[in-house]
Design a protein around this motif. Structure first.
Motif, PDB file in Angstrom:
ATOM      1  N   UNK A   1       0.830  -1.209   0.000  1.00 45.01           N
ATOM      2  CA  UNK A   1       0.000   0.000   0.000  1.00 45.01           C
ATOM      3  C   UNK A   1       0.857   1.249   0.000  1.00 45.01           C
ATOM      4  N   UNK A   2       0.521   2.222  -0.873  1.00 38.79           N
ATOM      5  CA  UNK A   2       1.251   3.482  -0.807  1.00 38.79           C
ATOM      6  C   UNK A   2       0.783   4.259   0.424  1.00 38.79           C
ATOM      7  N   UNK A   3       1.668   5.054   1.023  1.00 38.35           N
ATOM      8  CA  UNK A   3       1.381   5.652   2.332  1.00 38.35           C
ATOM      9  C   UNK A   3       0.510   6.896   2.302  1.00 38.35           C
ATOM     10  N   UNK A   4       0.224   7.423   1.105  1.00 43.03           N
ATOM     11  CA  UNK A   4      -0.506   8.680   1.040  1.00 43.03           C
ATOM     12  C   UNK A   4      -1.186   8.813  -0.312  1.00 43.03           C
ATOM     13  N   UNK A   5      -2.090   9.761  -0.418  1.00 44.26           N
ATOM     14  CA  UNK A   5      -2.711  10.048  -1.709  1.00 44.26           C
ATOM     15  C   UNK A   5      -1.699  10.772  -2.608  1.00 44.26           C
ATOM     16  N   UNK A   6      -2.068  10.931  -3.848  1.00 45.31           N
ATOM     17  CA  UNK A   6      -1.217  11.655  -4.774  1.00 45.31           C
ATOM     18  C   UNK A   6      -0.441  10.775  -5.731  1.00 45.31           C
ATOM     19  N   UNK A   7      -0.638   9.448  -5.648  1.00 43.84           N
ATOM     20  CA  UNK A   7       0.079   8.565  -6.568  1.00 43.84           C
ATOM     21  C   UNK A   7      -0.697   8.443  -7.873  1.00 43.84           C
ATOM     22  N   UNK A   8      -0.579   9.494  -8.660  1.00 50.71           N
ATOM     23  CA  UNK A   8      -1.230   9.516  -9.973  1.00 50.71           C
ATOM     24  C   UNK A   8      -0.233   9.068 -11.043  1.00 50.71           C
ATOM     25  N   UNK A   9      -0.637   9.129 -12.307  1.00 48.83           N
ATOM     26  CA  UNK A   9       0.240   8.644 -13.366  1.00 48.83           C
ATOM     27  C   UNK A   9       1.565   9.409 -13.464  1.00 48.83           C
ATOM     28  N   UNK A  10       1.588  10.743 -13.392  1.00 49.10           N
ATOM     29  CA  UNK A  10       2.877  11.428 -13.439  1.00 49.10           C
ATOM     30  C   UNK A  10       3.809  11.031 -12.300  1.00 49.10           C
ATOM     31  N   UNK A  11       3.244  10.787 -11.122  1.00 48.32           N
ATOM     32  CA  UNK A  11       4.114  10.422  -9.998  1.00 48.32           C
ATOM     33  C   UNK A  11       4.685   9.017 -10.181  1.00 48.32           C
ATOM     34  N   UNK A  12       3.857   8.101 -10.661  1.00 46.82           N
ATOM     35  CA  UNK A  12       4.361   6.753 -10.938  1.00 46.82           C
ATOM     36  C   UNK A  12       5.412   6.803 -12.043  1.00 46.82           C
TER      37      UNK A  12
ATOM     38  N   UNK B   1       3.111   4.355 -19.281  1.00 45.37           N
ATOM     39  CA  UNK B   1       4.208   4.397 -20.235  1.00 45.37           C
ATOM     40  C   UNK B   1       4.180   5.663 -21.086  1.00 45.37           C
ATOM     41  N   UNK B   2       2.992   6.091 -21.500  1.00 47.93           N
ATOM     42  CA  UNK B   2       2.900   7.298 -22.309  1.00 47.93           C
ATOM     43  C   UNK B   2       3.344   8.527 -21.516  1.00 47.93           C
ATOM     44  N   UNK B   3       2.964   8.564 -20.239  1.00 45.35           N
ATOM     45  CA  UNK B   3       3.392   9.693 -19.401  1.00 45.35           C
ATOM     46  C   UNK B   3       4.897   9.643 -19.185  1.00 45.35           C
ATOM     47  N   UNK B   4       5.433   8.450 -18.946  1.00 44.39           N
ATOM     48  CA  UNK B   4       6.872   8.304 -18.760  1.00 44.39           C
ATOM     49  C   UNK B   4       7.631   8.757 -20.006  1.00 44.39           C
ATOM     50  N   UNK B   5       7.124   8.395 -21.183  1.00 45.21           N
ATOM     51  CA  UNK B   5       7.784   8.804 -22.422  1.00 45.21           C
ATOM     52  C   UNK B   5       7.825  10.320 -22.555  1.00 45.21           C
TER      53      UNK B   5
END
Length: 389
Positions: free
Chosen positions: A142-153, A181-185
């Motif tokens: 489990x991640x410890x907080x909110x905010x784990x959206x696609x840009x953060x991942x 993957x698209x965001x990472x690119x």
């Protein structure tokens, strides 16, 4: 960064068996098949197999045959497989799963992708593989907080590849992993040699109604699929993106509930008309479910949908298209996927498509369903990147 080995306490397996023995089954209206969800007779038989024949310890041994690690990135633990090719000039590639998937999806393709020479292939097509577990899923915990959206991942993935010493790398993703993957690119463009997906949503451009004029009959059929996904097949997504906590009580308490919630998606999204096992190995399917159950990550994996709710296709109107991305891009289209891309619309968002392949079999989980096609496609993408310079 630490080596990781799966070692589930026997007490956890004993508790699972106790819960399977004590399941209270619901009623069912006759003659519905899969139209209203998982049929009672099918699930009873699958649960009996899970309880009496499925061997977690054998699966655990297989999972541990691949080098695994954990690292803390941006305040959360990330679990990943890192399998280096014996070929010194292999191309680094990070592969991201989605929901309800896991790294189990890729076990059958790791060998051919990392060591094509040993599997009758061209060593020039070899990859070094990094296969992370999404934050909030499985052994990433489990991640410890909110905010784990696609840009953060995606930012965490960029850090991971840098820590592993990969200055240039290729990206591959399916389901939520495709969007990641698209965001990472986009955010790590100087280090990305190419991006490949086997799941791509291509909505009609809202600012150009004339774009519809050149569509073929097959293209309109694909738009119909996208509409059906948004209005009917995305019910799970609407719940997980709006009320993930409420759903999580049932999934965290009942292994049969967790199994049904996942197996329905394999039935609807894989290339099968009778049962999920016609498309994917039964033990592999149950191992995927076990990673959610044993890590108690139903809640956090559900919550990931709430974190990215702004981009989900959960309304009659599909999401907007992404901004143009000039990274060399590859797309594999498998016919049973619940959403199929339209090439004319894809060209607008991805002006540098170097590889586009459409297959006559396979669905949303191609690395499990059709590993030979999946491997050959990524090898063809690698060759396309070389040819593109």
């Amino acid at each position: 960064m630490e080596p990781f080995r799966i070692d589930i306490p026997q007490a956890e397996l004993d508790d699972l068996h106790r819960r399977l023995d004590a399941v209270r089954w619901p009623g069912e209206l006759p003659g519905q098949g899969w139209s209203r969800g998982v049929p009672l007779s099918y699930l009873k038989e699958l649960v009996a197999y899970w309880r009496d024949e499925y061997d977690w310890r054998a699966q655990e041994t297989r999972l541990n045959s691949f080098p695994q690690f954990t690292d803390e990135i941006d305040g959360t633990r990330v679990h990943f497989l890192h399998v280096r090719s014996p070929e010194p000039d292999a191309t680094p590639m990070i592969v991201t799963h989605g929901w309800p998937g896991s790294f189990v999806e890729y076990l059958d393709v790791i060998g051919p992708l990392t060591d094509p020479r040993a599997h009758g292939g061209d060593p020039a097509d070899a990859y070094h593989l990094v296969i992370p577990t999404l934050p909030g899923f499985g052994f990433s915990g489990p991640f410890p907080e909110t905010g784990w959206n696609l840009p953060r991942v995606a930012g965490a993935w960029a850090q991971l590849m840098a820590r592993l010493g990969y200055d240039r790398y290729v990206i591959q993703g399916s389901d939520l992993g495709a969007w990641t993957s698209l965001v990472l690119a986009a955010i790590d463009r100087p280090h990305v040699a190419g991006a490949h997906v086997n799941f791509l949503i291509t909505p009609p451009p809202a600012d150009d109604p004339a774009a519809m004029a050149g569509l073929t009959e097959a293209d309109f059929a694909r738009l119909g699929l996208l509409g059906r996904f948004a209005t009917e097949l995305s019910g799970y997504m609407k719940i997980q993106s709006t009320r993930p906590q409420t759903l999580s009580y049932a999934l965290a308490d009942s292994p049969v509930g967790q199994l049904a919630w996942i197996v329905e998606k394999f039935m609807e999204w894989a290339d099968t008309e009778k049962a999920p096992e016609d498309a994917v190995d039964r033990d592999a399917l149950l191992t995927d479910v076990m990673l959610y159950w044993l890590t108690n990550t139903a809640s956090s994996s559900n919550t990931f949908y709430a974190e990215i709710a702004d981009i989900l296709p959960t309304a009659p109107v599909p999401p907007t298209a992404p901004p143009p991305l000039d990274v060399p891009f590859g797309v594999a289209v498998y016919p049973a996927d619940p959403a199929l891309p339209i090439r004319a619309f894809a060209d607008r968002g991805f002006p540098n498509i170097v590889h586009w392949a459409e297959y006559d079999r396979g669905g949303h989980f191609p690395a499990m369903e059709e590993p030979d096609l999946f491997v050959a496609d990524l090898q063809a993408f690698r060759r396309a990147l070389r040819n593109a310079g």
